[in-house]
Motif scaffolding. Sequence first.
Motif, PDB file in Angstrom:
ATOM      1  N   PRO A  72       0.816  -1.232   0.000  1.00 49.94           N
ATOM      2  CA  PRO A  72       0.000   0.000   0.000  1.00 49.94           C
ATOM      3  C   PRO A  72       0.847   1.279   0.000  1.00 49.94           C
ATOM      4  O   PRO A  72       0.478   2.267  -0.638  1.00 49.94           O
ATOM      5  N   LEU A 125       2.234   1.661  -3.600  1.00 53.53           N
ATOM      6  CA  LEU A 125       1.171   2.033  -4.534  1.00 53.53           C
ATOM      7  C   LEU A 125       0.709   3.475  -4.301  1.00 53.53           C
ATOM      8  O   LEU A 125       0.379   4.188  -5.256  1.00 53.53           O
ATOM      9  N   THR A 126       0.694   3.901  -3.037  1.00 51.95           N
ATOM     10  CA  THR A 126       0.334   5.291  -2.738  1.00 51.95           C
ATOM     11  C   THR A 126       1.358   6.248  -3.345  1.00 51.95           C
ATOM     12  O   THR A 126       0.987   7.276  -3.939  1.00 51.95           O
TER      13      THR A 126
END
Length: 126
Positions: A55, A58-59
Motif C-alpha cells: 500500500p 502504490l500510494t
Amino acid sequence: MKKHPERPVLITDAARSQDDQLRGRQVRYVTMMSVRALCLILGGILISARVPLLPVWLTLCALGMVLLPWMAVLIANDRPPKSKAERAADAAAREDVRRALTEPSPEPDYITIDSEVIDEARPRAD
C-alpha cells in the motif's frame, strides 16, 4: 586523439533566447511525464510481484501519477527568474515612466527657422 572543442565563453549579460528557454522547458516536461509513465509501470509490476509494504508503494506511485502532470504543466509554462540586472533595468524603466508622467513638461522655445531678410537698400521689383 581528437580534442573536443571548448565551450564558447559567455560574453554578454543577455538572457537566454526564447528558443533556448522553450527547449529547456520541453525537456523538463518530457522528463517529468516519463517519470509519470514509469510510476504507472512500476505500480503494475508491484501489484503483480506482491512486495512487502504494497500500500505504501502504490500510494507513492499514485501520487506520482496524479501530481507530476500538474507540476510538469506549471514548470513548462513558467519562464526562468529574472536576473538582478533585468530587475534593475525594469525598475529604472518604470521610474523613468513615472517621472515623465508626474513632472510638468517645460515650455518649448519657439524658434523661427525660415525667415526672409529684406534688404531695405535694394529697390523692390514689384
